[in-house]
Design an enzyme around this catalytic site. Structure first.
Site, PDB file in Angstrom:
ATOM      1  N   GLU A  60      -1.629  -5.212   8.440  1.00  0.00           N
ATOM      2  CA  GLU A  60      -0.912  -4.627   9.564  1.00  0.00           C
ATOM      3  C   GLU A  60      -1.596  -5.008  10.858  1.00  0.00           C
ATOM      4  OE1 GLU A  60      -0.282  -0.411   9.049  1.00  0.00           O
ATOM      5  OE2 GLU A  60       0.651  -0.689   7.081  1.00  0.00           O
ATOM      6  N   ASP A  87       0.837  -1.199   0.000  1.00  0.00           N
ATOM      7  CA  ASP A  87       0.000   0.000   0.000  1.00  0.00           C
ATOM      8  C   ASP A  87       0.879   1.259   0.000  1.00  0.00           C
ATOM      9  OD1 ASP A  87       0.880  -0.125   2.619  1.00  0.00           O
ATOM     10  OD2 ASP A  87      -1.109   0.077   3.525  1.00  0.00           O
ATOM     11  N   ASP A  97      -0.994  -6.109  -0.159  1.00  0.00           N
ATOM     12  CA  ASP A  97      -1.410  -5.437   1.076  1.00  0.00           C
ATOM     13  C   ASP A  97      -2.918  -5.248   1.121  1.00  0.00           C
ATOM     14  OD1 ASP A  97       0.333  -4.745   3.132  1.00  0.00           O
ATOM     15  OD2 ASP A  97       1.231  -3.113   1.982  1.00  0.00           O
ATOM     16  N   LYS A 155      -1.249  -9.334   2.906  1.00  0.00           N
ATOM     17  CA  LYS A 155      -0.548  -8.849   4.103  1.00  0.00           C
ATOM     18  C   LYS A 155      -1.470  -7.871   4.812  1.00  0.00           C
ATOM     19  CE  LYS A 155       3.126  -5.821   3.954  1.00  0.00           C
ATOM     20  NZ  LYS A 155       2.591  -4.655   4.672  1.00  0.00           N
ATOM     21  N   GLU A 215       8.728  -3.914  11.042  1.00  0.00           N
ATOM     22  CA  GLU A 215       9.142  -2.605  10.509  1.00  0.00           C
ATOM     23  C   GLU A 215       9.601  -1.678  11.622  1.00  0.00           C
ATOM     24  OE1 GLU A 215       6.608  -0.778   7.583  1.00  0.00           O
ATOM     25  OE2 GLU A 215       7.718   1.114   7.663  1.00  0.00           O
TER      26      GLU A 215
HETATM   27  O1  KIV Z   1       3.516  -1.054   1.689  1.00  0.00           O
HETATM   28  C1  KIV Z   1       4.680  -1.456   1.718  1.00  0.00           C
HETATM   29  O2  KIV Z   1       5.475  -1.242   0.787  1.00  0.00           O
HETATM   30  C2  KIV Z   1       5.099  -2.205   2.896  1.00  0.00           C
HETATM   31  C3  KIV Z   1       6.548  -2.532   3.033  1.00  0.00           C
HETATM   32  C4  KIV Z   1       7.303  -1.302   3.314  1.00  0.00           C
HETATM   33  C5  KIV Z   1       6.781  -3.574   4.047  1.00  0.00           C
HETATM   34  O3  KIV Z   1       4.305  -2.534   3.717  1.00  0.00           O
END
Ligand code: KIV
Length: 266
Positions: free
Chosen positions: A120, A49, A88, A118, A183
């Protein structure tokens, strides 16, 4: 890199930790770059994202929508033959209840060729992670600094609450996540988490002890203008390369030296 045998599946990706093999991941948002990255043999490609900032020009990752993530993930998925492609889940697609989260992640898998999502979170998202996994949707968790929380945090700050970090990573693992991004956390804390969990830890600003590393590709290529986080290493200066190439083209057009007979039909 095109045979089925070389395809990085979720079990293969997860198994790299036990095999002591380091994992390399980068972000991609379009067909051309995804194909280039894939041909190098990196194990993971993330349709992050971060697209909200590096492609769309927003100040943070909050504005990008589920439809936009799917639009770009479909391009990336079409280019990739080898790497595991992870997408994401954008804000707030996994905060609207388990049903909505499964519906959104299900759309990602159905409408792109990507293999995992993915999201968070850790302890607070454990129920959602478990529901996605039981629906057959592989989940990579993302703990430590969670950029979607930037308004609450007041900036992108190093996260130092070890108890919370350990609780988040272990909750994500217990809920069925196959890997976890760490992170912006001190290296010693990342090392503790990496030795505590059996799933691979993928670091970004979390030191060399993680099982793998991820960077935003625009940062790695030197395409980022303005603030660049300390954890970034630029391996190229494409901003200068592009500026020089475009300036030469402009000058050639102005002086009449492009096109020449070589680029002209008779
Ligand atoms: O959105 C993204 O690029 C990320 C990475 C920085 C891990 O979540």
């Amino acid at each position: 890199m095109s045979s089925e045998a070389s395809q990085i599946t979720v079990p293969k990706f997860r198994g790299m930790k036990a095999a002591g093999q380091k994992i390399t991941m980068l972000t991609a948002y379009d067909y051309t770059l995804a194909g280039l990255l894939d041909a190098t043999g990196v194990e993971g490609i993330l349709v992050g994202d971060s697209m909200s900032m590096v492609v769309q020009g927003h100040p943070n990752t909050l504005p990008v929508t589920l439809d936009e993530m799917i639009y770009h993930a479909e391009m990336v998925g079409r280019a990739v033959r080898h790497a595991l492609v992870v997408v994401d889940m954008p804000f707030p697609s996994f905060h609207l209840g388990v049903y909505k989260a499964v519906e959104s992640a299900g759309r990602i898998l159905k409408e792109t060729r990507c293999q995992a999502v993915k999201l968070e979170g850790g302890t607070a998202q454990a129920e959602v992670i478990a529901a996605l996994v039981s629906a057959g949707i592989p989940v990579m968790a993302h703990c430590g600094l969670r950029p979607q929380n930037v308004l609450q945090l007041g900036g992108y700050k190093v996260q130092r609450d070890l108890d919370q970090l350990l609780a988040d990573a272990t909750a994500a693992e217990a809920a069925g996540a196959f890997a976890v991004v760490l992170e912006c956390i001190p290296a010693a804390m990342a090392n503790k988490i990496t030795s505590r969990v059996k799933i691979p830890t993928i670091g970004i600003g979390a030191g060399a002890g993680c099982d793998g590393q991820i960077l935003v590709t625009n940062d790695l290529l030197g395409l980022t203008s303005g603030y660049v986080p300390r954890f970034v290493k630029a391996y190229a200066d494409l901003q200068t390369v592009i500026t020089q190439a475009v300036t030469r083209f402009r000058d050639d057009v102005r002086s009449g030296t492009f096109p020449t007979s070589e680029q002209t039909f008779k």
